[in-house]
Design a protein around this motif. Sequence first.
Motif, mmCIF file in Angstrom:
data_model
loop_
_atom_site.group_PDB
_atom_site.id
_atom_site.type_symbol
_atom_site.label_atom_id
_atom_site.label_comp_id
_atom_site.label_asym_id
_atom_site.label_seq_id
_atom_site.Cartn_x
_atom_site.Cartn_y
_atom_site.Cartn_z
ATOM 1 N N LEU A 4 -11.079 -7.584 12.392
ATOM 2 C CA LEU A 4 -10.370 -8.048 11.208
ATOM 3 C C LEU A 4 -8.958 -7.473 11.325
ATOM 4 C CD1 LEU A 4 -13.064 -7.362 8.422
ATOM 5 C CD2 LEU A 4 -12.874 -9.307 9.978
ATOM 6 N N PRO A 5 -8.062 -8.185 12.002
ATOM 7 C CA PRO A 5 -6.752 -7.617 12.362
ATOM 8 C C PRO A 5 -5.947 -7.118 11.176
ATOM 9 C CG PRO A 5 -7.141 -9.679 13.523
ATOM 10 C CD PRO A 5 -8.223 -9.556 12.499
ATOM 11 N N HIS A 6 -6.003 -7.842 10.050
ATOM 12 C CA HIS A 6 -5.207 -7.452 8.885
ATOM 13 C C HIS A 6 -5.901 -6.416 8.012
ATOM 14 C CE1 HIS A 6 -2.601 -10.644 10.149
ATOM 15 N NE2 HIS A 6 -3.494 -11.576 9.888
ATOM 16 N N GLU A 7 -7.185 -6.142 8.328
ATOM 17 C CA GLU A 7 -7.942 -5.144 7.572
ATOM 18 C C GLU A 7 -8.126 -3.859 8.361
ATOM 19 O OE1 GLU A 7 -8.299 -6.079 4.546
ATOM 20 O OE2 GLU A 7 -7.715 -8.130 5.055
ATOM 21 N N ASN A 8 -7.663 -3.848 9.622
ATOM 22 C CA ASN A 8 -7.652 -2.632 10.451
ATOM 23 C C ASN A 8 -9.049 -2.104 10.779
ATOM 24 O OD1 ASN A 8 -5.255 -2.148 8.064
ATOM 25 N ND2 ASN A 8 -4.594 -2.319 10.198
ATOM 26 N N VAL A 9 -9.990 -3.039 11.014
ATOM 27 C CA VAL A 9 -11.376 -2.673 11.314
ATOM 28 C C VAL A 9 -11.902 -3.547 12.450
ATOM 29 C CG1 VAL A 9 -13.720 -2.439 10.409
ATOM 30 C CG2 VAL A 9 -11.780 -2.002 8.916
ATOM 31 N N THR A 10 -12.706 -2.953 13.344
ATOM 32 C CA THR A 10 -13.345 -3.723 14.415
ATOM 33 C C THR A 10 -14.794 -3.285 14.588
ATOM 34 O OG1 THR A 10 -12.759 -2.162 16.192
ATOM 35 C CG2 THR A 10 -11.162 -3.906 15.696
ATOM 36 N N TRP A 11 -15.607 -4.181 15.146
ATOM 37 C CA TRP A 11 -16.974 -3.881 15.590
ATOM 38 C C TRP A 11 -17.096 -4.385 17.031
ATOM 39 C CZ3 TRP A 11 -15.658 -5.694 10.891
ATOM 40 C CH2 TRP A 11 -16.197 -5.107 9.739
ATOM 41 N N GLY B 195 -9.112 -1.439 -6.263
ATOM 42 C CA GLY B 195 -10.231 -2.301 -6.583
ATOM 43 C C GLY B 195 -10.321 -3.494 -5.648
ATOM 44 N N LYS B 196 -9.179 -4.100 -5.306
ATOM 45 C CA LYS B 196 -9.164 -5.230 -4.392
ATOM 46 C C LYS B 196 -9.657 -4.850 -3.005
ATOM 47 C CE LYS B 196 -5.358 -7.618 -6.753
ATOM 48 N NZ LYS B 196 -3.958 -8.087 -6.636
ATOM 49 N N GLU B 197 -9.236 -3.681 -2.531
ATOM 50 C CA GLU B 197 -9.670 -3.218 -1.212
ATOM 51 C C GLU B 197 -11.166 -2.891 -1.219
ATOM 52 O OE1 GLU B 197 -7.835 -3.307 1.586
ATOM 53 O OE2 GLU B 197 -6.353 -4.255 0.281
ATOM 54 N N ASN B 198 -11.644 -2.298 -2.328
ATOM 55 C CA ASN B 198 -13.073 -2.007 -2.450
ATOM 56 C C ASN B 198 -13.899 -3.293 -2.453
ATOM 57 O OD1 ASN B 198 -12.651 0.728 -2.553
ATOM 58 N ND2 ASN B 198 -12.860 0.895 -4.771
ATOM 59 N N MET B 199 -13.401 -4.319 -3.141
ATOM 60 C CA MET B 199 -14.093 -5.599 -3.197
ATOM 61 C C MET B 199 -14.314 -6.164 -1.794
ATOM 62 S SD MET B 199 -14.749 -7.092 -6.309
ATOM 63 C CE MET B 199 -14.394 -8.823 -6.071
ATOM 64 N N LYS B 200 -13.281 -6.076 -0.967
ATOM 65 C CA LYS B 200 -13.384 -6.574 0.408
ATOM 66 C C LYS B 200 -14.463 -5.811 1.176
ATOM 67 C CE LYS B 200 -8.468 -7.783 0.917
ATOM 68 N NZ LYS B 200 -7.230 -7.454 1.663
ATOM 69 N N GLY B 201 -14.417 -4.500 1.072
ATOM 70 C CA GLY B 201 -15.362 -3.673 1.814
ATOM 71 C C GLY B 201 -16.800 -3.910 1.408
ATOM 72 N N TRP C 135 -5.468 5.699 9.021
ATOM 73 C CA TRP C 135 -4.088 5.837 8.561
ATOM 74 C C TRP C 135 -3.608 4.547 7.903
ATOM 75 C CZ3 TRP C 135 -1.378 8.664 13.281
ATOM 76 C CH2 TRP C 135 -2.018 9.901 13.475
ATOM 77 N N ALA C 136 -3.938 3.421 8.517
ATOM 78 C CA ALA C 136 -3.515 2.131 7.962
ATOM 79 C C ALA C 136 -4.261 1.816 6.671
ATOM 80 C CB ALA C 136 -3.741 1.022 8.986
ATOM 81 N N LEU C 137 -5.566 2.091 6.627
ATOM 82 C CA LEU C 137 -6.349 1.826 5.424
ATOM 83 C C LEU C 137 -5.872 2.666 4.245
ATOM 84 C CD1 LEU C 137 -9.983 1.603 6.880
ATOM 85 C CD2 LEU C 137 -8.605 -0.279 5.990
ATOM 86 N N MET C 138 -5.543 3.918 4.525
ATOM 87 C CA MET C 138 -5.086 4.805 3.455
ATOM 88 C C MET C 138 -3.722 4.382 2.933
ATOM 89 S SD MET C 138 -6.310 8.379 5.199
ATOM 90 C CE MET C 138 -5.393 9.414 4.062
ATOM 91 N N GLN C 139 -2.863 4.001 3.842
ATOM 92 C CA GLN C 139 -1.498 3.632 3.453
ATOM 93 C C GLN C 139 -1.492 2.428 2.509
ATOM 94 O OE1 GLN C 139 1.230 2.879 6.753
ATOM 95 N NE2 GLN C 139 2.676 4.272 5.769
ATOM 96 N N LYS C 140 -2.471 1.527 2.674
ATOM 97 C CA LYS C 140 -2.560 0.350 1.803
ATOM 98 C C LYS C 140 -2.803 0.721 0.344
ATOM 99 C CE LYS C 140 -4.355 -3.016 5.132
ATOM 100 N NZ LYS C 140 -5.504 -3.881 5.466
#
Length: 258
Positions: free
Chosen positions: A198-205, A249-255, A41-46
């Motif tokens: 990655l708190p600001h990227e909404n992802v954890t491992w 594009g910016k979000e894809n670059m990060k991923g 939900w957070a990733l999509m909203q960005k």
Amino acid sequence: MKKTLTITTILLLSANLLLAQGNKHFTFHGTIQYDKTSNMWALMQKLINKDNETWYQPMYDQYKKNKPQFKVLKSTLKFGNNQTLFTPIEPESPTGNYWEDQPMAAQNNTIFTDFNAGISTSQKQVFEETFLVKDTTRHIKWKLTGETREIAGYPCRRANGLILDSIYVVAFYTDEIPVSGGPESFNGLPGMILGVALPHENVTWFATKVTEQPVDEKSITAPKKGKAATNKSFLTVLQNAMKNWGTEGKENMKGFSL
């Protein structure tokens, strides 16, 4: 008499501490299972902005009604002889969903790292093209903290770091696995990284299980297929391909750069 008792107490405490350290068990080889959790939900909203909200907002609202907030993917990390191999596990039922296939929520990398040589080889899937990026291991400037927690049965200590100039990283490592590795390309701590956020990227491992067992050296080898690249040349390819993609594009670059 009092001074003698105090000295005796100190000597006994020191002996107990040395005994405890001597009995500490270290794991040098085995397999770690990780769960990658993405807040969809957070990733999509960005990705929603004034230029695309007319069609993206209804898609986002529909997704929230029918899909869970968190997407979980699994991976393994084999380690031995101061080398690691990070391998994503393909989901049993691929979604084929546009939102869930965005790079930050996917697992596009198979990564071999040789800490003896300081070299990492990453097979990266970028849409329909495969790259083989070989370069020195990623340098992360870590700051150790006093916070601790247990992960997969191992005591871990927290460290904070920064990657790609601006992405804040929280990691938890254990010195009971004396290998400076971790999931994806996260490394550089005095022990294995069992948790990353990655708190600001909404992802954890986070590791769910550590299996201590001898690992066949042949099973920890670098991937071979893909278009040869270095970290620098790979970044240039991404920048040229996505320079006109705006926020997406910016979000894809990060991923793709993880």
